[in-house]
Design a protein around this motif. Structure first.
Motif, short mmCIF file in Angstrom:
data_model
loop_
_atom_site.label_atom_id
_atom_site.label_comp_id
_atom_site.label_asym_id
_atom_site.label_seq_id
_atom_site.Cartn_x
_atom_site.Cartn_y
_atom_site.Cartn_z
N LEU A 58 0.83 -1.21 0.00
CA LEU A 58 0.00 0.00 0.00
C LEU A 58 0.86 1.25 0.00
O LEU A 58 0.56 2.23 -0.70
CB LEU A 58 -0.92 -0.01 1.22
N MET A 61 2.20 1.72 -3.53
CA MET A 61 1.17 2.23 -4.43
C MET A 61 0.84 3.68 -4.13
O MET A 61 0.78 4.53 -5.02
CB MET A 61 -0.08 1.36 -4.32
N GLY A 62 0.63 3.96 -2.85
CA GLY A 62 0.30 5.33 -2.46
C GLY A 62 1.43 6.30 -2.73
O GLY A 62 1.21 7.43 -3.18
N LEU A 127 -2.11 5.93 -9.59
CA LEU A 127 -2.62 4.72 -8.95
C LEU A 127 -2.42 3.50 -9.85
O LEU A 127 -2.03 2.42 -9.38
CB LEU A 127 -4.10 4.89 -8.62
N GLY A 130 1.10 2.77 -9.82
CA GLY A 130 1.45 2.28 -8.49
C GLY A 130 1.20 0.80 -8.34
O GLY A 130 1.97 0.09 -7.67
N VAL A 155 -5.56 -4.05 -0.59
CA VAL A 155 -4.60 -2.99 -0.85
C VAL A 155 -5.11 -2.06 -1.94
O VAL A 155 -5.07 -0.82 -1.81
CB VAL A 155 -3.23 -3.58 -1.24
N THR A 158 -8.07 -0.03 -0.64
CA THR A 158 -7.62 0.99 0.29
C THR A 158 -6.94 2.13 -0.43
O THR A 158 -7.17 3.31 -0.13
CB THR A 158 -6.67 0.37 1.33
N ALA A 159 -6.08 1.79 -1.41
CA ALA A 159 -5.41 2.83 -2.19
C ALA A 159 -6.41 3.67 -2.96
O ALA A 159 -6.26 4.90 -3.07
CB ALA A 159 -4.40 2.20 -3.14
#
Length: 301
Positions: A58, A61-62, A127, A130, A155, A158-159
């Motif tokens: 995460l 990615m974030g 994103l 990511g 994940v 959430t992202a």
């Protein structure tokens, strides 16, 4: 031609003129990361359990989405002052006025595209990149086991929630930063290439003179308030992450499971902060500068 059609045409113009540069900027950092990854040393996570591995994915990615957004936003803001005189410089102002499109529509379309739509698009593109970078990174760190150690559905969800919160934050952040980029645009419209240096020089020199000679820190305080408001509008308006650490798997799991609720609460806190007198005063300054840009365009036609 309807107002909506004219406005859409003006935004399409921005896309046609800047699309290659935008795509290059958005793809630059992820491309460098992916190209350099095979040449980097290997690392091992050992017997890391699922929540920490998911948190690491995460974070990758974030972080990728945030990096793509940050670079794209900076480039867009860097371009804005010069766009105040673009139509005069390339001698197309007569054509765009023949649509017929008003001066306010032309400037508003430029502002909306560069200050809002491009950063939000950068978040979406970031994103997507990511996920690719996250898959590649976790494969390099953990190997094939990454496919089972990371809960990718959680994940990604959430992202996505975090990116949606930031996308909404871009709208609010634009209100907070409007006086800064509108002052630069107005100065560029009237003083041409000397506009931006003149504003920066006036802020730096004037601010230091007021501070050092008279003990008045109004320039620094106003800029600090605007940037703090912009930062909180974009993310973490509720100061949830101030000094917070997540060391145990349970804390990580709770964070991932409750992020959607936090995002709604944080967005609400960001909206409540719009009642600040700093924001209201800044918007009045931005409106005045918008009028000055329009006035400069009218004088050139």
């Amino acid at each position: 031609m309807t107002t909506t059609k004219r406005f859409t045409t003006l935004m399409q113009r921005e896309w046609m003129q800047h699309r290659i540069g935008w795509m290059v900027v958005m793809a630059l950092l992820p491309a460098i990361t992916l190209v350099a990854m095979p040449f980097q040393g290997s690392a091992e996570l050992g017997n890391a359990k699922l929540p920490p591995a998911s948190l690491l994915a995460l974070m990758i990615m974030g972080g990728t989405a945030a990096a793509v957004f940050g670079l794209s936003w900076f480039v867009a803001m860097f371009q804005l002052p010069g766009l105040a005189r673009r139509d005069q410089q390339d001698r197309t102002i007569e054509f765009w006025m023949s649509l017929p499109a008003s001066h306010s529509e032309s400037v508003a379309a430029t502002l909306l595209t560069h200050a809002v739509l491009v950063p939000i698009a950068a978040l979406a593109v970031g994103l997507g990149f990511g996920l690719i970078v996250g898959l590649a990174s976790m494969f390099k760190l953990i190997g094939v086991a990454a496919l089972s150690q990371v809960s990718w559905i959680t994940v990604i969800g959430t992202a996505l929630v975090g990116v949606l919160r930031m996308a909404f934050g871009v709208l609010l952040m634009t209100l907070w930063t409007a006086p800064m980029f509108m002052i630069l645009m107005a100065a560029s419209a009237w003083l041409k290439r000397w506009g931006v240096p003149a504003v920066i020089g006036a802020l730096v020199i004037g601010g230091n003179v007021l501070d050092k000679v008279y003990g008045i820190r109004i320039v620094g305080d106003l800029l600090k308030a605007q940037f703090q408001g912009a930062g909180h509008a974009l993310f973490n308006a509720s100061n949830t992450f101030e000094g917070r650490t997540m060391k145990s798997p349970d804390e990580v799991g709770d964070f991932l499971n409750n992020l959607a609720t936090w995002a709604l609460q944080d967005a609400g806190a960001a909206v409540q902060q719009l009642a600040s007198p700093h924001l209201i005063g800044g918007l009045l300054v931005a409106a005045g500068c918008f009028y000055l840009v329009i006035l400069a365009r009218k004088r050139s036609t």
